[in-house]
Design a protein around this motif. Structure first.
Motif, PDB file in Angstrom:
ATOM      1  N   GLU A  13       1.808  18.085  -1.426  1.00  0.00           N
ATOM      2  CA  GLU A  13       0.660  18.993  -1.338  1.00  0.00           C
ATOM      3  C   GLU A  13      -0.293  18.586  -0.219  1.00  0.00           C
ATOM      4  O   GLU A  13      -1.513  18.748  -0.317  1.00  0.00           O
ATOM      5  N   ARG A  42      -1.117  15.672   0.739  1.00  0.00           N
ATOM      6  CA  ARG A  42      -1.798  14.398   0.502  1.00  0.00           C
ATOM      7  C   ARG A  42      -0.767  13.275   0.433  1.00  0.00           C
ATOM      8  O   ARG A  42       0.424  13.556   0.233  1.00  0.00           O
ATOM      9  N   THR A  75       4.404  12.567   1.656  1.00  0.00           N
ATOM     10  CA  THR A  75       3.304  13.470   1.325  1.00  0.00           C
ATOM     11  C   THR A  75       3.735  14.450   0.234  1.00  0.00           C
ATOM     12  O   THR A  75       4.916  14.781   0.096  1.00  0.00           O
TER      13      THR A  75
END
Length: 263
Positions: free
Chosen positions: A89, A91, A87
């Protein structure tokens, strides 16, 4: 007229003999199997065409090479966020093939930190601030920020090449928070040297000592580029730089040809 300045460090199989840790061999050069004109290359032509050696110019076949035992982080290369974790940030982290080429052709600036660079130590944030001020402009969103530590003065055969100044998590976050999207260095690694981090962690038990520069990309997405060359040939600002990685699918990095375009 635009000048092209090659910022790419060469990859040479001979470099494998210079590394202090065997595990580093695959990041400085491949092993190579050579197909010469008058042996393997010639034999391939004879088999393909069913011809004789007399049918070939000077009896020569094709030249070729098979590269083996080198990684996606070999030589000058671009790290995708996936290298630092799954991941970034919050996301899913992007791989090298997820990055648009337009994100890798951007304005650049050189931060000359040689005054503060010490072998094996992290470059302090105040040094980055002073180096930014010396360029005469602030970091703009999407910029490529290239860190000149002075490692260009050492050939790869010199052990000093591998005891480079590195970047800390704090320094990495500072540059990313300023808007830098590409973080480059003339050192072979972005973080402090691995033996330095290992010793620091064993002494303190502080997990922040572990690969903190790269792990910072989990908090703020950026692309790290290592083992740049020829930064001394660049002005502090006023150029565009293109990072052209091999189009590998789903990898954490790719070797790249890095070129600055200077008006």
């Amino acid at each position: 007229m635009t000048r092209l300045i090659d910022l790419t460090y060469p990859m040479d199989p001979a470099f494998r003999e210079t590394v202090p840790l065997p595990a580093l061999a695959a990041i400085v050069g491949p092993t190579v199997k050579w197909y010469a004109h008058k042996d393997t290359g010639r034999d391939m032509m004879l088999e393909l065409f069913g011809c004789t050696e007399d049918d070939l110019p000077d009896g020569e076949g094709m030249a070729g090479e098979v590269l083996d035992d080198f990684g996606t982080h070999c030589g000058t290369h671009v790290d995708a966020p996936w290298h630092s974790g799954t991941t970034s940030e919050g996301r899913p982290a992007r791989t090298i093939s997820d990055i648009e080429l337009s994100e890798l052709f951007v304005p650049g600036m050189v931060l000359d930190v040689r005054e503060w660079a010490r072998p094996g130590e992290a470059i302090p944030v105040h040094a980055l601030e002073s180096a930014i001020a010396a360029t005469g402009r602030a970091i703009e969103p999407g910029d490529a920020v290239l860190i000149r530590t002075g490692q260009e003065r050492f050939p790869i055969s010199d052990p000093a090449y591998f005891t480079y100044p590195g970047m800390s998590g704090a320094g990495t976050r500072f540059l990313a928070d300023q808007g830098a999207k590409i973080l480059g260095t003339d050192a072979i690694g972005w973080d402090r040297p691995i033996p330095v981090m290992v010793e620091a962690f064993r002494k303190t038990g502080d997990r922040a000592e572990i690969w903190d520069g790269h792990y910072a990309i989990r908090d703020r997405e950026a692309f790290i580029v290592q083992q740049l060359d020829n930064l001394a040939a660049l002005p502090p600002t006023g150029f565009t730089v293109g990072f052209f990685p091999l189009k590998l699918i789903g990898t954490s990095a790719a070797p790249a040809r890095v070129v600055a375009f200077v008006d």
